[in-house]
Design an enzyme around this catalytic site. Structure first.
Site, PDB file in Angstrom:
ATOM      1  N   CYS A 103     -17.789  20.870  36.355  1.00 37.63           N
ATOM      2  CA  CYS A 103     -16.521  21.549  35.729  1.00 37.63           C
ATOM      3  C   CYS A 103     -16.509  20.986  34.630  1.00 37.63           C
ATOM      4  O   CYS A 103     -16.438  19.672  34.116  1.00 37.63           O
ATOM      5  CB  CYS A 103     -15.249  21.311  36.748  1.00 37.63           C
ATOM      6  SG  CYS A 103     -13.815  22.174  36.101  1.00 37.63           S
ATOM      7  N   GLU A 146     -13.112  29.320  39.156  1.00 37.31           N
ATOM      8  CA  GLU A 146     -12.305  29.411  38.068  1.00 37.31           C
ATOM      9  C   GLU A 146     -11.063  29.914  38.667  1.00 37.31           C
ATOM     10  O   GLU A 146      -9.954  29.599  38.182  1.00 37.31           O
ATOM     11  CB  GLU A 146     -13.027  30.385  36.999  1.00 37.31           C
ATOM     12  CG  GLU A 146     -13.981  29.995  36.598  1.00 37.31           C
ATOM     13  CD  GLU A 146     -14.102  28.683  35.718  1.00 37.31           C
ATOM     14  OE1 GLU A 146     -12.817  28.434  35.309  1.00 37.31           O
ATOM     15  OE2 GLU A 146     -15.138  28.086  35.846  1.00 37.31           O
TER      16      GLU A 146
END
Length: 178
Positions: A103, A146
């Site tokens: 991430c 997401e």
């Protein structure tokens, strides 16, 4: 278009639930999505939620840059930017897949996360049209990752407390060293 700063753990904004976009897709929202895409490419990454640049709205950009099947092994992926406004998961498979996730808000940390192998999603695209489609493979993993951001969830929240704490400590050390 402008490159924005990507916020990292332990910034409390990352735990905030993003608000739905009201009134459809506007030129102002498209400008935000363009900034997000440029920021994601610069990072570099394959997905970015608006909250990661401090904007608490339900918007995601993504580009998996997949290579054509007949492309040489060392060929670059073809850019295929995708835009998701107010995305929602309509259904998810019971079958799970495991992917080694990373991430942009948790730099240099990777770990395996189990998620549904397939999902059906609904969202507004860049033009403001409603789209509903099935996702599998990396696409399914990335959209779920997401969408977690939009709900204040990071991929490290799917890990044990020990691994989560180690990840946050590692990011803090990286920031101090920079």
């Amino acid at each position: 278009m402008a490159i924005r700063e990507i916020i990292t753990v332990p910034n409390p904004l990352l735990k905030q639930v993003s608000k739905p976009v009201e009134g459809g897709v506007t030129d102002e929202l498209r400008a935000l999505m363009d900034d997000m895409l440029e920021t994601m490419y610069d990072a570099p990454g394959i997905g970015l939620a608006a909250i990661q640049i401090g904007e608490p709205v339900r918007i995601i950009v993504m580009d998996l840059q997949e290579k054509p099947e007949d492309a040489p092994e060392d060929a670059e992926g073809v850019k295929n930017p995708r835009f998701f406004v107010n995305p929602e998961i309509v259904s998810a498979s019971e079958e799970l897949s495991v992917y080694d996730e990373g991430c942009l808000s948790v730099p240099e940390v990777y770990d395996e996360v189990k998620r549904p192998a397939r999902v059906r999603i609904r969202y507004l695209n860049y033009q403001g049209d409603t789209v509903e489609e099935d996702c599998d493979g990396l696409y399914a993993t990335c959209i779920q990752h997401e969408m977690d951001h939009l709900n204040g969830v990071l991929f490290i929240d799917h890990l044990s407390k020990l691994k989560r704490d180690r990840a946050v400590t590692k990011v803090k050390k990286i920031k101090r060293a920079a």
